[in-house]
Scaffold this motif. Structure first.
Motif, PDB file in Angstrom:
ATOM      1  N   TYR A   1       0.882  -1.150   0.055  1.00  0.00           N
ATOM      2  CA  TYR A   1       0.116  -0.105  -0.200  1.00  0.00           C
ATOM      3  C   TYR A   1       1.046   1.297   0.031  1.00  0.00           C
ATOM      4  N   CYS A   2       0.432   2.202  -0.581  1.00  0.00           N
ATOM      5  CA  CYS A   2       0.957   3.461  -0.789  1.00  0.00           C
ATOM      6  C   CYS A   2       0.264   4.248   0.219  1.00  0.00           C
ATOM      7  N   ASN A   3       1.022   5.100   1.015  1.00  0.00           N
ATOM      8  CA  ASN A   3       0.447   5.991   1.931  1.00  0.00           C
ATOM      9  C   ASN A   3       0.952   7.599   1.930  1.00  0.00           C
ATOM     10  N   ALA A   4       0.189   8.501   2.163  1.00  0.00           N
ATOM     11  CA  ALA A   4       0.523   9.873   2.153  1.00  0.00           C
ATOM     12  C   ALA A   4       0.299  10.456   3.428  1.00  0.00           C
ATOM     13  N   GLY A   5       1.250  11.127   3.922  1.00  0.00           N
ATOM     14  CA  GLY A   5       1.156  11.582   5.228  1.00  0.00           C
ATOM     15  C   GLY A   5       1.918  11.297   6.430  1.00  0.00           C
ATOM     16  N   VAL A   6       2.894  10.287   6.080  1.00  0.00           N
ATOM     17  CA  VAL A   6       3.394   9.387   7.143  1.00  0.00           C
ATOM     18  C   VAL A   6       4.077  10.593   8.179  1.00  0.00           C
ATOM     19  N   GLN A   7       4.013  10.218   9.351  1.00  0.00           N
ATOM     20  CA  GLN A   7       4.497  11.058  10.411  1.00  0.00           C
ATOM     21  C   GLN A   7       6.116  10.721  10.354  1.00  0.00           C
ATOM     22  N   TRP A   8       7.003  11.714   9.844  1.00  0.00           N
ATOM     23  CA  TRP A   8       8.383  11.592   9.588  1.00  0.00           C
ATOM     24  C   TRP A   8       8.934  11.204  10.765  1.00  0.00           C
ATOM     25  N   GLY A   9      10.169  10.333  10.497  1.00  0.00           N
ATOM     26  CA  GLY A   9      10.576   9.650  11.654  1.00  0.00           C
ATOM     27  C   GLY A   9       9.970   8.470  12.220  1.00  0.00           C
ATOM     28  N   SER A  10       8.819   8.238  12.008  1.00  0.00           N
ATOM     29  CA  SER A  10       8.189   7.256  12.552  1.00  0.00           C
ATOM     30  C   SER A  10       7.665   6.291  11.708  1.00  0.00           C
ATOM     31  N   THR A  11       6.803   5.171  11.944  1.00  0.00           N
ATOM     32  CA  THR A  11       6.200   4.093  11.182  1.00  0.00           C
ATOM     33  C   THR A  11       4.860   4.192  11.271  1.00  0.00           C
ATOM     34  N   THR A  12       4.471   5.568  11.628  1.00  0.00           N
ATOM     35  CA  THR A  12       2.917   5.675  11.776  1.00  0.00           C
ATOM     36  C   THR A  12       2.206   6.388  10.416  1.00  0.00           C
ATOM     37  N   PRO A  13       1.531   5.854  10.027  1.00  0.00           N
ATOM     38  CA  PRO A  13       0.921   6.267   8.631  1.00  0.00           C
ATOM     39  C   PRO A  13       0.203   7.198   8.668  1.00  0.00           C
ATOM     40  N   GLY A  14      -0.070   8.136   7.382  1.00  0.00           N
ATOM     41  CA  GLY A  14      -0.950   9.023   7.524  1.00  0.00           C
ATOM     42  C   GLY A  14      -2.265   8.804   7.233  1.00  0.00           C
ATOM     43  N   ASN A  15      -3.076   9.547   6.766  1.00  0.00           N
ATOM     44  CA  ASN A  15      -4.722   9.414   6.458  1.00  0.00           C
ATOM     45  C   ASN A  15      -5.044   8.871   5.079  1.00  0.00           C
ATOM     46  N   TYR A  16      -4.064   8.808   4.054  1.00  0.00           N
ATOM     47  CA  TYR A  16      -4.433   8.496   2.742  1.00  0.00           C
ATOM     48  C   TYR A  16      -3.910   7.307   2.277  1.00  0.00           C
ATOM     49  N   TRP A  17      -4.864   6.366   1.815  1.00  0.00           N
ATOM     50  CA  TRP A  17      -4.198   5.120   1.180  1.00  0.00           C
ATOM     51  C   TRP A  17      -4.584   4.815  -0.240  1.00  0.00           C
ATOM     52  N   GLY A  18      -3.852   4.092  -0.738  1.00  0.00           N
ATOM     53  CA  GLY A  18      -4.109   3.403  -2.059  1.00  0.00           C
ATOM     54  C   GLY A  18      -4.851   2.495  -1.734  1.00  0.00           C
TER      55      GLY A  18
END
Length: 121
Positions: free
Chosen positions: A95-112
């Protein structure tokens, strides 16, 4: 808001390569830190790699370090994941994700929608 569409998955043998693409719509792609995640059957979704908005910095999960390379082309609104020396353990939906919390493995809110990668032994 950004919409994401992955492509490039498929069935390969162990040791082979694939390149995944993530095409983004909208004008905000270049503002987002982006990432790739994957989910294998029966397992939780896990972080694979991330790239900063400018493309100037990246980081990876230990399991793919040295084999996978994340990149982006902001002029084309596209992110890539070059996967070399694939292993059966890499089999998953990616999966592609937009909005990753930089420096972490926490994804953002947008997914493919995801693209299937299957590696046979």
């Amino acid at each position: 808001q950004v919409q994401l569409v992955e492509s490039g998955g498929g069935l390969v043998q162990a040791g082979e390569s694939l390149r995944l693409s993530c095409a983004a719509s909208g004008r905000t792609f270049s503002r987002h830190d982006m990432g790739w995640f994957r989910q294998a059957p029966g397992k939780e979704r896990e972080f694979v790699a991330a790239i900063i908005w400018s493309g100037g910095s990246t980081y990876y999960a230990d399991s793919v370090m040295g084999r996978f390379t994340i990149s982006r082309d902001n002029a084309k609104n596209t992110m890539y994941l070059q996967m070399n020396n694939l292993k059966p353990a890499d089999t998953a939906v990616y999966y592609c994700n937009a909005g990753v919390q930089w420096g972490s493995t926490t994804p953002g809110n947008y997914w493919g929608q995801g693209t299937q990668v299957t590696v046979s032994s």
